[in-house]
Design an enzyme around this catalytic site. Structure first.
Site, PDB file in Angstrom:
ATOM      1  N   ASN A   1      26.829   9.191  -6.629  1.00 43.88           N
ATOM      2  CA  ASN A   1      26.968   9.008  -5.187  1.00 43.88           C
ATOM      3  C   ASN A   1      28.238   9.730  -4.734  1.00 43.88           C
ATOM      4  OD1 ASN A   1      27.983   7.876  -2.725  1.00 43.88           O
ATOM      5  ND2 ASN A   1      26.449   6.262  -2.903  1.00 43.88           N
TER       6      ASN A   1
ATOM      7  N   HIS B   1      32.102   9.478  -1.133  1.00 42.91           N
ATOM      8  CA  HIS B   1      33.558   9.465  -0.966  1.00 42.91           C
ATOM      9  C   HIS B   1      34.191  10.848  -1.016  1.00 42.91           C
ATOM     10  CE1 HIS B   1      33.454   5.390  -0.235  1.00 42.91           C
ATOM     11  NE2 HIS B   1      33.248   4.975  -1.468  1.00 42.91           N
TER      12      HIS B   1
ATOM     13  N   HIS C   1      24.598   8.305   1.187  1.00 44.12           N
ATOM     14  CA  HIS C   1      24.238   7.221   2.103  1.00 44.12           C
ATOM     15  C   HIS C   1      24.540   7.693   3.522  1.00 44.12           C
ATOM     16  CE1 HIS C   1      24.777   2.640   3.151  1.00 44.12           C
ATOM     17  NE2 HIS C   1      23.954   3.260   3.969  1.00 44.12           N
TER      18      HIS C   1
ATOM     19  N   ARG D   1      24.973   6.609   6.868  1.00 45.37           N
ATOM     20  CA  ARG D   1      25.157   5.334   7.572  1.00 45.37           C
ATOM     21  C   ARG D   1      24.981   5.530   9.067  1.00 45.37           C
ATOM     22  NH1 ARG D   1      27.998   1.486   4.030  1.00 45.37           N
ATOM     23  NH2 ARG D   1      27.904   0.125   5.828  1.00 45.37           N
TER      24      ARG D   1
ATOM     25  N   ARG E   1      30.106   7.420   8.881  1.00 39.92           N
ATOM     26  CA  ARG E   1      31.522   7.393   8.504  1.00 39.92           C
ATOM     27  C   ARG E   1      31.852   8.354   7.368  1.00 39.92           C
ATOM     28  NH1 ARG E   1      31.950   1.413   5.835  1.00 39.92           N
ATOM     29  NH2 ARG E   1      30.953   0.824   7.763  1.00 39.92           N
ATOM     30  N   HIS E   2      30.869   8.703   6.551  1.00 35.80           N
ATOM     31  CA  HIS E   2      31.156   9.724   5.527  1.00 35.80           C
ATOM     32  C   HIS E   2      30.115  10.846   5.584  1.00 35.80           C
ATOM     33  CE1 HIS E   2      28.661   6.782   3.472  1.00 35.80           C
ATOM     34  NE2 HIS E   2      29.669   5.984   3.181  1.00 35.80           N
TER      35      HIS E   2
ATOM     36  N   GLU F   1      20.217   7.145   0.563  1.00 39.07           N
ATOM     37  CA  GLU F   1      20.356   5.705   0.855  1.00 39.07           C
ATOM     38  C   GLU F   1      20.406   5.545   2.360  1.00 39.07           C
ATOM     39  OE1 GLU F   1      23.855   4.043  -0.808  1.00 39.07           O
ATOM     40  OE2 GLU F   1      23.280   4.483  -2.853  1.00 39.07           O
TER      41      GLU F   1
ATOM     42  N   THR G   1      31.647  -1.549   2.176  1.00 31.50           N
ATOM     43  CA  THR G   1      30.588  -0.936   1.376  1.00 31.50           C
ATOM     44  C   THR G   1      29.377  -1.873   1.455  1.00 31.50           C
ATOM     45  OG1 THR G   1      29.986  -0.104  -0.824  1.00 31.50           O
ATOM     46  CG2 THR G   1      31.437  -2.021  -0.756  1.00 31.50           C
ATOM     47  N   THR G   2      28.265  -1.465   0.837  1.00 32.01           N
ATOM     48  CA  THR G   2      27.055  -2.282   0.940  1.00 32.01           C
ATOM     49  C   THR G   2      27.287  -3.645   0.278  1.00 32.01           C
ATOM     50  OG1 THR G   2      25.899  -0.202   0.652  1.00 32.01           O
ATOM     51  CG2 THR G   2      24.565  -2.208   0.620  1.00 32.01           C
TER      52      THR G   2
ATOM     53  N   GLU H   1      16.273  -1.175  -6.938  1.00 31.27           N
ATOM     54  CA  GLU H   1      17.610  -0.918  -7.472  1.00 31.27           C
ATOM     55  C   GLU H   1      18.334  -2.252  -7.476  1.00 31.27           C
ATOM     56  OE1 GLU H   1      19.790   2.603  -6.351  1.00 31.27           O
ATOM     57  OE2 GLU H   1      21.707   1.559  -6.542  1.00 31.27           O
TER      58      GLU H   1
ATOM     59  N   HIS I   1      26.172  -0.244  -8.162  1.00 26.59           N
ATOM     60  CA  HIS I   1      27.234  -0.846  -7.360  1.00 26.59           C
ATOM     61  C   HIS I   1      28.331  -1.415  -8.245  1.00 26.59           C
ATOM     62  CE1 HIS I   1      29.329  -2.484  -3.949  1.00 26.59           C
ATOM     63  NE2 HIS I   1      28.506  -1.790  -3.197  1.00 26.59           N
ATOM     64  N   GLY I   2      29.516  -0.871  -8.048  1.00 24.99           N
ATOM     65  CA  GLY I   2      30.692  -1.374  -8.753  1.00 24.99           C
ATOM     66  C   GLY I   2      30.740  -0.995 -10.224  1.00 24.99           C
TER      67      GLY I   2
ATOM     68  N   HIS J   1      31.966   5.140  -6.291  1.00 25.16           N
ATOM     69  CA  HIS J   1      33.399   4.951  -6.097  1.00 25.16           C
ATOM     70  C   HIS J   1      34.246   5.195  -7.351  1.00 25.16           C
ATOM     71  CE1 HIS J   1      36.874   3.244  -3.980  1.00 25.16           C
ATOM     72  NE2 HIS J   1      37.211   2.837  -5.186  1.00 25.16           N
TER      73      HIS J   1
HETATM   74  N1  PXP Z   1      23.690   1.946  -5.085  1.00 24.18           N
HETATM   75  C1  PXP Z   1      23.652   1.585  -3.777  1.00 24.18           C
HETATM   76  C2  PXP Z   1      22.345   1.211  -3.200  1.00 24.18           C
HETATM   77  C3  PXP Z   1      24.813   1.606  -2.980  1.00 24.18           C
HETATM   78  O1  PXP Z   1      24.749   1.243  -1.693  1.00 24.18           O
HETATM   79  C4  PXP Z   1      26.019   2.025  -3.568  1.00 24.18           C
HETATM   80  C5  PXP Z   1      27.259   2.096  -2.728  1.00 24.18           C
HETATM   81  O2  PXP Z   1      27.101   3.054  -1.755  1.00 24.18           O
HETATM   82  C6  PXP Z   1      25.997   2.419  -4.920  1.00 24.18           C
HETATM   83  C7  PXP Z   1      24.836   2.336  -5.661  1.00 24.18           C
HETATM   84  C8  PXP Z   1      27.226   2.917  -5.605  1.00 24.18           C
HETATM   85  O3  PXP Z   1      28.196   1.920  -5.648  1.00 24.18           O
HETATM   86  P1  PXP Z   1      29.667   2.277  -6.108  1.00 24.18           P
HETATM   87  O4  PXP Z   1      30.215   3.226  -5.087  1.00 24.18           O
HETATM   88  O5  PXP Z   1      30.351   0.958  -6.117  1.00 24.18           O
HETATM   89  O6  PXP Z   1      29.568   2.908  -7.452  1.00 24.18           O
END
Ligand code: PXP
Length: 244
Positions: free
Chosen positions: A10, A13, A46, A48, A52-53, A73, A103-104, A154, A194-195, A217
């Site tokens: 992703n 950023h 993503h 949005r 924003r990005h 996304e 974030t989501t 997901e 995520h994370g 991230h």
């Molecule tokens: N998957 C989805 C659906 C997300 O919304 C995000 C955050 O944009 C990610 C994965 C990636 O998460 P992270 O940036 O925490 O790695």
């Protein structure tokens, strides 16, 4: 167990940094191509509602130059569905979106918006876009995702990633494993994200039947230290080691 888990990077950023000053530095397309070159299996962005990005222009530019599949996304709004139908990414991951969130936060509530979501994703599925729903590791949400015809889920790994006590980490991992097994028993393809970081990704990659991890991230943050191609390679290696 030996499996290959796809790595979707992703790059939101990179756009966040660019937008901090306007202009084109860092160049998003150049970075995306470097991520692909370093071994990523796909690029995730993503778009949005507040832009924003990632911007609409980014979507079009990446769409015409990426060599790997684009995973868009987006929230399941009329505007986003219209853009997706024009851009025709390989995949769309439907996420919940709240204007003020950093974030989501949390997965989609599929159970309580069956008909609305079902109508929006049908438009995408009809033209051949692979739709995934970003949901918590919850049986009811998985069943609902299946019932409205999503081929992919997901699983939200945020709670696993945020857990600090050993027992909570183990419990979250069990929850994700069970959710993955249940999803696969319904014929759903399972992605997760995520994370995820260098330190917690291996055990998620090792979940049996895992198809793809989407990581943003932490990988982009790591690239400040070692460079973007090296960061992609590090995550790739850790995922592969986790699956051996
Ligand atoms: N998957 C989805 C659906 C997300 O919304 C995000 C955050 O944009 C990610 C994965 C990636 O998460 P992270 O940036 O925490 O790695």
């Amino acid at each position: 167990m030996n499996q290959y888990v796809r790595l979707g990077v992703n790059i939101d950023h990179v756009a966040t940094l660019r937008n901090a000053r306007g202009g084109h530095d860092p160049n998003l397309l150049q970075m995306a191509l470097a991520v692909e070159e370093a071994g990523a299996d796909g690029i995730t962005i993503h778009l949005r509602e507040d832009r924003r990005h990632i911007t609409d222009e980014d979507v079009w530019l990446l769409r015409s130059h990426l060599r790997t599949p684009m995973n868009l996304e987006m929230a399941a709004t009329d505007e986003m569905v219209r853009i997706a139908l024009k851009a025709m990414p390989k995949a769309c991951c439907i996420v919940p979106e709240h204007r003020r969130e950093v974030t989501t936060e949390g997965g989609l509530d599929v159970v309580n918006q069956l008909s609305g979501l079902g109508m929006q994703i049908a438009k995408l599925i009809d033209v051949g876009i692979e739709v995934s729903l970003f949901i918590d590791a919850d049986r009811d949400q998985i069943q609902a995702a299946h019932d409205i015809g999503a081929p992919v889920v997901e699983l939200h790994t945020g709670e696993y990633a945020n857990a600090t006590a050993r027992e909570s980490v183990e419990n979250e991992l069990i929850r994700l494993k069970e959710a993955s097994t249940f999803s696969q028993s319904l014929g759903l393809v399972v992605n997760a994200g995520h994370g995820l970081t260098k330190f917690n990704v291996a055990r998620i990659a090792a979940i049996e039947g895992m198809n793809e991890l989407n990581i943003g991230h932490s990988l982009i943050a790591r690239s400040l230290m070692v460079g973007l191609p090296a960061a992609v390679k590090e995550f790739r290696e850790i995922m592969d080691r986790g699956c051996q």
